[in-house]
Design a protein around this motif. Sequence first.
Motif, PDB file in Angstrom:
ATOM      1  N   SER A 126     -16.755  69.624 -57.456  1.00  0.00           N
ATOM      2  CA  SER A 126     -15.408  70.498 -56.180  1.00  0.00           C
ATOM      3  C   SER A 126     -16.357  71.205 -55.656  1.00  0.00           C
ATOM      4  N   TYR A 127     -15.270  70.948 -54.012  1.00  0.00           N
ATOM      5  CA  TYR A 127     -16.292  71.082 -53.007  1.00  0.00           C
ATOM      6  C   TYR A 127     -15.553  71.787 -52.248  1.00  0.00           C
ATOM      7  N   SER A 128     -16.341  72.901 -51.034  1.00  0.00           N
ATOM      8  CA  SER A 128     -15.141  73.461 -50.030  1.00  0.00           C
ATOM      9  C   SER A 128     -15.700  72.974 -48.622  1.00  0.00           C
ATOM     10  N   CYS A 129     -14.774  72.536 -48.104  1.00  0.00           N
ATOM     11  CA  CYS A 129     -15.110  72.093 -47.039  1.00  0.00           C
ATOM     12  C   CYS A 129     -14.624  72.682 -45.671  1.00  0.00           C
ATOM     13  N   PRO A 130     -14.918  72.847 -44.540  1.00  0.00           N
ATOM     14  CA  PRO A 130     -14.254  73.145 -43.286  1.00  0.00           C
ATOM     15  C   PRO A 130     -13.304  72.606 -42.795  1.00  0.00           C
ATOM     16  N   ASP A 131     -12.524  73.059 -42.455  1.00  0.00           N
ATOM     17  CA  ASP A 131     -10.934  72.383 -41.706  1.00  0.00           C
ATOM     18  C   ASP A 131     -11.964  71.929 -40.448  1.00  0.00           C
ATOM     19  N   GLN A 132     -13.175  72.818 -39.534  1.00  0.00           N
ATOM     20  CA  GLN A 132     -13.053  71.673 -38.212  1.00  0.00           C
ATOM     21  C   GLN A 132     -14.824  72.681 -38.524  1.00  0.00           C
ATOM     22  N   PRO A 133     -14.966  71.452 -36.978  1.00  0.00           N
ATOM     23  CA  PRO A 133     -16.376  71.905 -36.972  1.00  0.00           C
ATOM     24  C   PRO A 133     -16.186  73.197 -36.405  1.00  0.00           C
ATOM     25  N   GLU A 134     -17.378  73.836 -36.466  1.00  0.00           N
ATOM     26  CA  GLU A 134     -17.205  75.487 -36.216  1.00  0.00           C
ATOM     27  C   GLU A 134     -18.220  75.894 -34.659  1.00  0.00           C
ATOM     28  N   ARG A 186     -19.785  65.492 -44.525  1.00  0.00           N
ATOM     29  CA  ARG A 186     -18.949  65.856 -43.603  1.00  0.00           C
ATOM     30  C   ARG A 186     -19.466  67.694 -43.383  1.00  0.00           C
ATOM     31  N   GLY A 187     -20.373  68.043 -44.267  1.00  0.00           N
ATOM     32  CA  GLY A 187     -21.277  69.208 -44.715  1.00  0.00           C
ATOM     33  C   GLY A 187     -20.686  69.838 -45.975  1.00  0.00           C
ATOM     34  N   CYS A 188     -19.383  69.545 -46.420  1.00  0.00           N
ATOM     35  CA  CYS A 188     -19.002  69.972 -47.635  1.00  0.00           C
ATOM     36  C   CYS A 188     -19.950  70.733 -49.048  1.00  0.00           C
ATOM     37  N   ALA A 189     -19.620  71.880 -49.355  1.00  0.00           N
ATOM     38  CA  ALA A 189     -21.098  72.162 -50.434  1.00  0.00           C
ATOM     39  C   ALA A 189     -20.343  72.884 -51.438  1.00  0.00           C
TER      40      ALA A 189
END
Length: 413
Positions: free
Chosen positions: A96-104, A72-75
């Motif tokens: 622990s990952y930080s994920c975008p809420d929606q595509p840029e 999903r592109g999470c870092a």
Amino acid sequence: MMKQLLAVLTLLTTLHAWAAPDCLLTGTVCTAPKQTRVIDGVPVSRDCWEYQDQYQCRGQNQASDCQPLRERGCAQIGSACVSRDDAGNCMTHEQSYSCPDQPETFTEKTVCDQGTFCQNGGPGCFDTSYSPDQDFGQAAAMMEATREAGVYGIDPDQVEIFKGYLEQCSVKVLGGSTLKSCCQAAGGGAAFTNHAVLGAGLKVAGEAGRESIVLGSRYMYDALYSQLDSAIVDKGLGAMNSWASGLGDGVFNPQFNAYGFSFDFSLANGFEMAGFDPYSFSLSIAVMLIQEWLSCEPAEQVTAMKRGQNLCVHVGTYCSRKVLGVCLEKKQRHCCFNSKLARIINREGRAQLGLPMNSCGGFNQEQLQALDFSRMDLSEFIADISPKEVPASTLGQRVQQTVNERVQGYYEQ
């Protein structure tokens, strides 16, 4: 002869008790029961001559369920050990990952508005070319913060203002892989804002036509916390009752129910909660969730709705059940708040004051006065209160609907 017999029996007992260091004895089965054997010409009878032990052994293969997050592109932003074996080796890691809420997305707009505006072509023209004031959202957020602090922070001597509630949910794991998680976010929580609950009740009471009445805050979720804090709903209702006297003359004394809550209203006392039915409340939660959530505890279902509204923050994980040092069930701890703004101020404020971030406690009056609100990032809440652009297609549908309703109303007169 007797010495030989004792030697054989001792050997059988020793083999039965031996086990590998990474295995746990789970059961024993007799494979040669009730036999008489002749040993050096002497018949010997025993209830069991041979045993078969069953063990559960720890494997060396590693398993991970983080790949979907990477796709999903999470870092990855952190890693922590949840459980260790007796030797101190980490058996289960929590990543622990930080994920975008929606595509840029990128949007390009062309603005052709005139630089000035004059009402009716007369005097009083003003320049419209300046960008909108960015301080409005910050000012509105601070007004809401002041309101919430006054309504829910009653005792200045207690750690009460902008407090959170510690909640837990479970994750079943095996071999490092997740089998069943009751810690995922779920939808449906928007139906439990103060505004939605009271609005639904008044529609039942036949008072939907009173458009001038603004019922409850759209940013508070007191109904989802009534089982943790029995007074929180009354606090939210008390904030509304100041406008009760302004409703005018006439009969306006509805009694209604919504999601297990019973309410009364009178011009003298305003809104009051008359009762709470936890069974009806839990049933309302269950019918809003997909089938797999029904296997989770009712409290976990409610927590899932809170997480779906971004009311919670994860503060820790621990292993609640393990075998041979292998974690079979994890518990996640979350601090959940009755508004998104309260969550933001609590986390930002605790960081400023150097308070432990794994605690959900609020602030007393002295701590609140020591906070620097100008350094807080309130952009998440400001985005919620900022006007959203309406697509042209949706705007056209609304216009057509309004025209149809006006035409129909004209001919029905």
